[in-house]
Design an enzyme around this catalytic site. Structure first.
Site, short mmCIF file in Angstrom:
data_model
loop_
_atom_site.label_atom_id
_atom_site.label_comp_id
_atom_site.label_asym_id
_atom_site.label_seq_id
_atom_site.Cartn_x
_atom_site.Cartn_y
_atom_site.Cartn_z
N LYS A 132 0.83 -1.21 0.00
CA LYS A 132 0.00 0.00 0.00
C LYS A 132 0.87 1.26 0.00
O LYS A 132 0.64 2.18 -0.78
CB LYS A 132 -0.90 0.00 1.24
CG LYS A 132 -1.60 1.32 1.49
CD LYS A 132 -2.51 1.28 2.70
CE LYS A 132 -1.86 1.65 4.00
NZ LYS A 132 -1.55 3.07 4.17
N ASN A 133 1.87 1.27 0.89
CA ASN A 133 2.64 2.51 1.05
C ASN A 133 3.61 2.77 -0.10
O ASN A 133 4.24 3.82 -0.14
CB ASN A 133 3.38 2.50 2.39
CG ASN A 133 2.42 2.70 3.56
OD1 ASN A 133 1.24 2.96 3.35
ND2 ASN A 133 2.93 2.57 4.77
N CYS B 199 -5.84 13.20 13.38
CA CYS B 199 -5.69 11.80 13.05
C CYS B 199 -5.75 11.02 14.35
O CYS B 199 -5.26 11.50 15.38
CB CYS B 199 -4.34 11.60 12.35
SG CYS B 199 -3.90 9.89 12.10
N ARG C 258 0.34 14.55 13.60
CA ARG C 258 0.85 14.32 12.24
C ARG C 258 0.89 15.57 11.36
O ARG C 258 0.16 15.68 10.38
CB ARG C 258 0.03 13.22 11.55
CG ARG C 258 0.15 11.90 12.25
CD ARG C 258 -0.58 10.81 11.53
NE ARG C 258 0.17 10.22 10.45
CZ ARG C 258 -0.19 9.12 9.81
NH1 ARG C 258 -1.30 8.50 10.15
NH2 ARG C 258 0.53 8.63 8.84
N ASP D 118 4.15 0.48 12.25
CA ASP D 118 2.98 -0.18 11.67
C ASP D 118 2.85 -1.65 12.08
O ASP D 118 1.88 -2.31 11.72
CB ASP D 118 3.01 -0.07 10.14
CG ASP D 118 2.67 1.34 9.66
OD1 ASP D 118 2.28 2.17 10.48
OD2 ASP D 118 2.81 1.60 8.44
N ARG E 30 -8.77 -0.38 4.57
CA ARG E 30 -7.83 0.60 4.03
C ARG E 30 -6.49 -0.05 3.70
O ARG E 30 -5.79 0.42 2.81
CB ARG E 30 -7.57 1.72 5.06
CG ARG E 30 -8.70 2.72 5.20
CD ARG E 30 -8.26 3.88 6.05
NE ARG E 30 -6.91 4.26 5.67
CZ ARG E 30 -5.96 4.68 6.50
NH1 ARG E 30 -6.23 4.80 7.78
NH2 ARG E 30 -4.76 5.00 6.07
C1 UD1 Z 1 4.11 6.83 6.68
C2 UD1 Z 1 3.30 5.60 6.40
C3 UD1 Z 1 2.67 5.08 7.68
C4 UD1 Z 1 3.74 4.88 8.77
C5 UD1 Z 1 4.59 6.12 8.93
C6 UD1 Z 1 5.77 5.92 9.86
C7 UD1 Z 1 2.56 5.98 4.13
C8 UD1 Z 1 1.44 6.26 3.20
N1 UD1 Z 1 2.27 5.94 5.43
O1 UD1 Z 1 3.22 7.83 7.16
O2 UD1 Z 1 2.03 3.83 7.39
O3 UD1 Z 1 3.11 4.59 10.00
O4 UD1 Z 1 5.11 6.54 7.66
O5 UD1 Z 1 6.55 4.86 9.42
O6 UD1 Z 1 3.67 5.74 3.70
N2 UD1 Z 1 6.25 14.59 10.97
C9 UD1 Z 1 6.47 15.93 11.25
N3 UD1 Z 1 6.38 16.82 10.22
C10 UD1 Z 1 6.11 16.45 8.93
C11 UD1 Z 1 5.91 15.10 8.67
C12 UD1 Z 1 5.99 14.18 9.70
O7 UD1 Z 1 6.70 16.30 12.39
O8 UD1 Z 1 6.05 17.32 8.06
C13 UD1 Z 1 6.34 13.60 12.07
C14 UD1 Z 1 5.01 12.85 12.30
O9 UD1 Z 1 4.14 13.57 13.13
C15 UD1 Z 1 5.50 11.57 12.94
C16 UD1 Z 1 6.85 11.33 12.25
O10 UD1 Z 1 7.22 12.57 11.67
O11 UD1 Z 1 5.71 11.76 14.31
C17 UD1 Z 1 6.83 10.29 11.17
O12 UD1 Z 1 5.74 10.53 10.31
P1 UD1 Z 1 5.82 10.23 8.75
O13 UD1 Z 1 6.97 9.34 8.44
O14 UD1 Z 1 5.71 11.50 8.00
O15 UD1 Z 1 4.48 9.42 8.52
P2 UD1 Z 1 3.68 9.35 7.18
O16 UD1 Z 1 4.61 9.60 6.05
O17 UD1 Z 1 2.45 10.18 7.29
#
Ligand code: UD1
Length: 419
Positions: A22-23, A117, A122, A307, A399
């Site tokens: 999925k990711n 969320c 996030r 995850d 999902r």
């Molecule tokens: C992706 C995965 C999700 C997984 C997560 C962590 C997809 C579609 N989803 O989610 O399944 O659980 O990685 O492995 O690939 N953060 C910030 N600022 C930002 C972005 C992120 O502070 O601009 C923080 C988030 O709040 C979190 C951490 O970084 O604490 C990691 O999040 P992130 O890796 O961005 O998660 P996703 O990419 O949304």
């Protein structure tokens, strides 16, 4: 609303085919926006999030066709609208990955802010800062990220203070068409980032270092078309291994990528499973034994994936001994704890640490899914619990898990979808 009914207590036994990731599929579908010619993506999993991404691209005017094997053909050249609306983004946060491609290719993007969320705040501040460093003009207005780059994007050096998967992907996609060189440091090293880079390179991008914490992208003028196969889903694979481990069963996964699961497989060995790996198959055998509790600390790849945390906590509920699960990525990813407690689990929660003392058995109960992986942990608990469990709100399961009840039934579980 659909629910999953499960009668627990059966040791799972058999083979299961792992679907595409999925990711990976989500950002790869979004990345097709960057192409000048049609692309075909295969091994796309049949999931609600994938349908949402296809709907999002369709609403932009992109032509999509899907065959019976989920090969998705995309002609992005018919695009007319450069927006990801709130009603789609709120159902799938990963929609934000259209931001980078739209901005890089068309110089404009209106993407709804994802909002709250279940598992934490996030933010997407790093996506925005990185694109701004590449020359984008970004405003937040009426709940939307309104981004423009009238004269195109330019390369930049950008250090991400937090490792972010979709943030790395957004910036990497944007940089493929930016003028000059972009260097991303403290980049996410997840296999899905590598898969996306391989797809982009196939279309003509020049990306080096994906899979390490420093990714260098040399911008090119345009990307062509091509056919690409998505990698297998490591989290789906881990979840089925967990289903066999929790029920003291034996399972063989086919079409998996064992090399993307090293840390997870080590934990299965620690809990007492016999693991054997051959090419794209993974076999787990509990030899009928009760699992031993394990300690887990989640971390960005190659660390233990957040995850998979909920699934291992489910195993700890019935394991021998005490196990600690520490969640370091998301601040509120323990919504499954209260539901597991309702099934008889002994878990105490202190900040980001869940300490669990294994009990001899769980008892079936009506439970409520709160997010994707939390819902998987409730299904696992239901598979081992005495009596019947009904998992409500399984749109969360849908999902991320392709045909979950069919796959589990094939392994001998008593499970069915009810409404
Ligand atoms: C992706 C995965 C999700 C997984 C997560 C962590 C997809 C579609 N989803 O989610 O399944 O659980 O990685 O492995 O690939 N953060 C910030 N600022 C930002 C972005 C992120 O502070 O601009 C923080 C988030 O709040 C979190 C951490 O970084 O604490 C990691 O999040 P992130 O890796 O961005 O998660 P996703 O990419 O949304």
């Amino acid at each position: 609303m659909d629910k999953l009914w499960i009668k627990g207590g059966i040791a799972l036994n058999g083979e299961v085919r792992i679907s595409g990731a999925k990711n990976s599929a989500l950002p790869i579908l979004a990345a097709s926006l960057l192409a000048n010619k049609p692309v075909t993506i295969s091994n796309v999993p049949h999931l609600r999030d994938v349908t949402t991404m296809m709907e999002l691209l369709g609403r932009m005017g992109v032509c999509l066709s899907v065959d019976e094997y989920m090969n998705v053909e995309i002609d992005p050249t018919s695009i007319k609208v450069f927006e990801a609306p709130y009603n789609l983004v709120r159902t799938m946060r990963a929609s934000v990955v259209v931001l980078g491609p739209l901005l890089a290719k068309y110089g404009q993007a209106d993407v709804s802010l994802p909002g709250g969320c279940a598992i934490g705040t996030r933010p997407v501040d790093l996506h925005i800062k990185g694109l701004s460093a590449m020359g984008a003009d970004i405003k937040i207005e009426n709940g939307y990220i309104r981004a423009t780059a009238k004269h195109g994007l330019h390369g930049a050096k950008f250090h991400m203070p937090t490792v972010t998967v979709t943030g790395t992907e957004n910036l990497m996609m944007a940089a493929t068409l930016a003028k000059g060189e972009t260097v991303l440091t403290n980049a996410a090293r997840e296999p899905e980032v590598v898969d996306l880079a391989n797809f982009l390179n196939l279309l003509g991008a020049k990306i080096e270092g994906a899979g390490t914490s420093k990714i260098t992208i040399h911008g090119v003028k345009s990307l062509g078309g091509g056919s690409y196969k998505v990698i297998p889903d490591r989290i789906e694979a881990g979840t089925y291994l967990a289903a066999a481990a929790i029920t003291r069963g034996k399972i063989k996964l086919k079409y998996a990528r064992p090399d993307t699961l090293t840390t997870v497989l080590e934990k299965f060995e620690n809990l007492g499973a016999m693991i054997s790996v051959e090419n794209d198959t993974i076999t787990l055998d509990m030899k009928g034994n009760r699992p031993r509790a394990v300690d887990i600390i989640t971390a960005p790849y190659p660390g233990f994936p957040t995850d998979m945390q909920a699934q291992f906590l489910a195993i700890n509920t019935i394991a021998e001994g005490e196990g600690k699960v520490v969640e370091t990525i998301f601040e509120n990813r323990f919504m499954h704890v209260q539901e597991l407690q309702r099934m008889g689990a002994h878990i105490s929660l202190d900040g980001n640490t869940a300490t669990c003392v294994g009990v001899s058995h769980l008892t079936g109960a009506p439970v409520m899914a709160t997010d994707l992986r939390a819902s998987a942990s409730l299904v696992l608990a239901g598979l081992v619990a005495q009596g019947e469990t009904v998992v409500d709100r399984i749109y969360h399961v849908d999902r991320g898990y392709d045909c979950i009840e069919e796959k589990l039934s094939q392994l001998g579980a008593q499970i069915k979808r009810i409404s």
